[in-house]
Design a protein around this motif. Sequence first.
Motif, PDB file in Angstrom:
ATOM      1  N   GLU A  31      86.821  53.351 -15.660  1.00 57.93           N
ATOM      2  CA  GLU A  31      86.263  52.212 -16.385  1.00 57.93           C
ATOM      3  C   GLU A  31      86.721  50.860 -15.850  1.00 57.93           C
ATOM      4  O   GLU A  31      86.042  49.858 -16.058  1.00 57.93           O
ATOM      5  CB  GLU A  31      86.634  52.308 -17.870  1.00 57.93           C
ATOM      6  CG  GLU A  31      86.135  53.572 -18.546  1.00 57.93           C
ATOM      7  CD  GLU A  31      86.618  53.690 -19.986  1.00 57.93           C
ATOM      8  OE1 GLU A  31      86.985  52.654 -20.583  1.00 57.93           O
ATOM      9  OE2 GLU A  31      86.643  54.822 -20.511  1.00 57.93           O
ATOM     10  N   HIS A  32      87.884  50.834 -15.177  1.00 60.04           N
ATOM     11  CA  HIS A  32      88.453  49.548 -14.770  1.00 60.04           C
ATOM     12  C   HIS A  32      88.786  49.483 -13.288  1.00 60.04           C
ATOM     13  O   HIS A  32      89.573  48.639 -12.868  1.00 60.04           O
ATOM     14  CB  HIS A  32      89.696  49.246 -15.616  1.00 60.04           C
ATOM     15  CG  HIS A  32      89.427  49.222 -17.084  1.00 60.04           C
ATOM     16  ND1 HIS A  32      88.645  48.260 -17.692  1.00 60.04           N
ATOM     17  CD2 HIS A  32      89.811  50.076 -18.081  1.00 60.04           C
ATOM     18  CE1 HIS A  32      88.573  48.499 -18.983  1.00 60.04           C
ATOM     19  NE2 HIS A  32      89.267  49.595 -19.243  1.00 60.04           N
ATOM     20  N   ARG A  63      90.620  44.513 -10.350  1.00 63.78           N
ATOM     21  CA  ARG A  63      89.767  44.575 -11.538  1.00 63.78           C
ATOM     22  C   ARG A  63      90.549  44.860 -12.817  1.00 63.78           C
ATOM     23  O   ARG A  63      89.977  44.916 -13.893  1.00 63.78           O
ATOM     24  CB  ARG A  63      88.694  45.658 -11.379  1.00 63.78           C
ATOM     25  CG  ARG A  63      87.759  45.503 -10.206  1.00 63.78           C
ATOM     26  CD  ARG A  63      86.666  44.475 -10.499  1.00 63.78           C
ATOM     27  NE  ARG A  63      87.089  43.133 -10.155  1.00 63.78           N
ATOM     28  CZ  ARG A  63      86.981  42.602  -8.929  1.00 63.78           C
ATOM     29  NH1 ARG A  63      86.491  43.313  -7.957  1.00 63.78           N
ATOM     30  NH2 ARG A  63      87.365  41.373  -8.700  1.00 63.78           N
ATOM     31  N   THR A  94      91.279  39.448  -8.295  1.00 62.84           N
ATOM     32  CA  THR A  94      90.805  39.170  -9.641  1.00 62.84           C
ATOM     33  C   THR A  94      89.808  38.014  -9.649  1.00 62.84           C
ATOM     34  O   THR A  94      90.058  36.966  -9.059  1.00 62.84           O
ATOM     35  CB  THR A  94      92.004  38.824 -10.540  1.00 62.84           C
ATOM     36  OG1 THR A  94      92.889  39.948 -10.582  1.00 62.84           O
ATOM     37  CG2 THR A  94      91.559  38.493 -11.949  1.00 62.84           C
ATOM     38  N   GLN A  97      85.533  36.485 -14.108  1.00 63.24           N
ATOM     39  CA  GLN A  97      84.995  37.438 -15.081  1.00 63.24           C
ATOM     40  C   GLN A  97      86.038  38.484 -15.460  1.00 63.24           C
ATOM     41  O   GLN A  97      86.141  38.890 -16.623  1.00 63.24           O
ATOM     42  CB  GLN A  97      83.743  38.120 -14.511  1.00 63.24           C
ATOM     43  CG  GLN A  97      82.550  37.205 -14.338  1.00 63.24           C
ATOM     44  CD  GLN A  97      82.628  36.361 -13.073  1.00 63.24           C
ATOM     45  OE1 GLN A  97      83.555  36.493 -12.267  1.00 63.24           O
ATOM     46  NE2 GLN A  97      81.653  35.484 -12.894  1.00 63.24           N
ATOM     47  N   ASP A  98      86.815  38.914 -14.480  1.00 60.74           N
ATOM     48  CA  ASP A  98      87.884  39.875 -14.766  1.00 60.74           C
ATOM     49  C   ASP A  98      88.907  39.281 -15.720  1.00 60.74           C
ATOM     50  O   ASP A  98      89.315  39.904 -16.699  1.00 60.74           O
ATOM     51  CB  ASP A  98      88.603  40.281 -13.473  1.00 60.74           C
ATOM     52  CG  ASP A  98      87.722  41.046 -12.517  1.00 60.74           C
ATOM     53  OD1 ASP A  98      86.899  41.841 -12.987  1.00 60.74           O
ATOM     54  OD2 ASP A  98      87.866  40.845 -11.300  1.00 60.74           O
ATOM     55  N   ALA A 100      88.656  36.995 -17.928  1.00 62.97           N
ATOM     56  CA  ALA A 100      88.160  36.886 -19.297  1.00 62.97           C
ATOM     57  C   ALA A 100      88.200  38.234 -20.007  1.00 62.97           C
ATOM     58  O   ALA A 100      88.387  38.303 -21.229  1.00 62.97           O
ATOM     59  CB  ALA A 100      86.740  36.335 -19.287  1.00 62.97           C
ATOM     60  N   ARG A 101      88.045  39.308 -19.235  1.00 65.12           N
ATOM     61  CA  ARG A 101      88.013  40.651 -19.807  1.00 65.12           C
ATOM     62  C   ARG A 101      89.395  41.195 -20.111  1.00 65.12           C
ATOM     63  O   ARG A 101      89.576  42.039 -21.001  1.00 65.12           O
ATOM     64  CB  ARG A 101      87.270  41.570 -18.825  1.00 65.12           C
ATOM     65  CG  ARG A 101      87.064  42.996 -19.257  1.00 65.12           C
ATOM     66  CD  ARG A 101      86.106  43.707 -18.300  1.00 65.12           C
ATOM     67  NE  ARG A 101      86.458  43.472 -16.914  1.00 65.12           N
ATOM     68  CZ  ARG A 101      87.394  44.151 -16.236  1.00 65.12           C
ATOM     69  NH1 ARG A 101      88.064  45.120 -16.852  1.00 65.12           N
ATOM     70  NH2 ARG A 101      87.654  43.881 -14.974  1.00 65.12           N
ATOM     71  N   GLU A 104      91.047  41.745 -23.582  1.00 66.08           N
ATOM     72  CA  GLU A 104      90.676  42.897 -24.397  1.00 66.08           C
ATOM     73  C   GLU A 104      91.676  44.039 -24.264  1.00 66.08           C
ATOM     74  O   GLU A 104      91.699  44.945 -25.099  1.00 66.08           O
ATOM     75  CB  GLU A 104      89.277  43.381 -24.001  1.00 66.08           C
ATOM     76  CG  GLU A 104      88.186  42.324 -24.177  1.00 66.08           C
ATOM     77  CD  GLU A 104      86.849  42.794 -23.646  1.00 66.08           C
ATOM     78  OE1 GLU A 104      86.759  43.968 -23.212  1.00 66.08           O
ATOM     79  OE2 GLU A 104      85.904  41.993 -23.649  1.00 66.08           O
TER      80      GLU A 104
END
Length: 227
Positions: A31-32, A63, A94, A97-98, A100-101, A104
Motif C-alpha cells: 500500500e505504501h 513514499r 518524498t 503529495q506524500d 500530506a499523506r 494519516e
Amino acid sequence: MSRIRKLVRLARLAALEGPAPLRLARRAIREHAALQRTWELAALVAMVRRQRPRTVLEIGTHRGGTLFCWAAVAAPDARLVSVDLPNEREGIGTTDQDRARFAEFLRPGQTLECLRANSQLPETRDRVVAALGGRPVDFLWIDADHRLPGATLDWELYRPLVRPGGLIGFHDIHPNPGFPDNQVDRLWAQIRGGFRVREFIDQDQPGGVGMGIGVLVQPGSDDPDGR
C-alpha cells in the motif's frame, strides 16, 4: 527449497512475535511502496516494536512505507522526523503529495516533521537536532544515498544523536552486483565489527543478491533486543 525456507521464516516470525509485524510489513510494501523484502522488514519491525521508541529519525523516506511501520510500533507520544530529498533522475524521494499523506500514519499524541533537505549537509543535521527538540534518538533508519560516500556521511552525522542502547538500521547491506551504486554493503562491512548487530537477509542462499537489513546497537547499554 528457497520458497519453503521463506515460508518457514515467515511462520517462525509470526509464531514468535504475533501477526502484527508481518501484517505491517505487507501493508507497507503493498500500500505504501516500501522497497523491501517482506521477511526482512517484518523482522526489523518486530525488533523496533519491542523497543517502543519515543523518537524515530528516518533518513530516506520515499513514499513512506517504512515510516508507516515506525509510526505503528512507536510509543503513543513518539516524535518522528523524516529527511528526504526528491531525486527526479531516479524517480525516488518524498513528494509534496506524500508529505500530506504521512499525517494519516500518526496516532493521537504522535508528531512528525518532514524535512526536505540534503541529509549529508551539516546544516541539515542542525535542523534535525532542532526538530528533535532535545530528545535523543531511540531508532535511526538510514536508507537514503546508497553510494559509499553518502551513506558514510549519513552514518557519521546522525549516529551521535542516538542514545546508548538505541538502534541504528541500514537497508541494502547485502551485495548486488547488478546495482554498482548500491554500496551500503561496503560501509556495513567496515563498521559492523565494533557493535552488537543483527542481520536480516532473505536472499542468503547461493546466488542470492541484494537488499538485506542490518541493525547496530549503540554502545552504552544492554542490548534492547533482550537476546
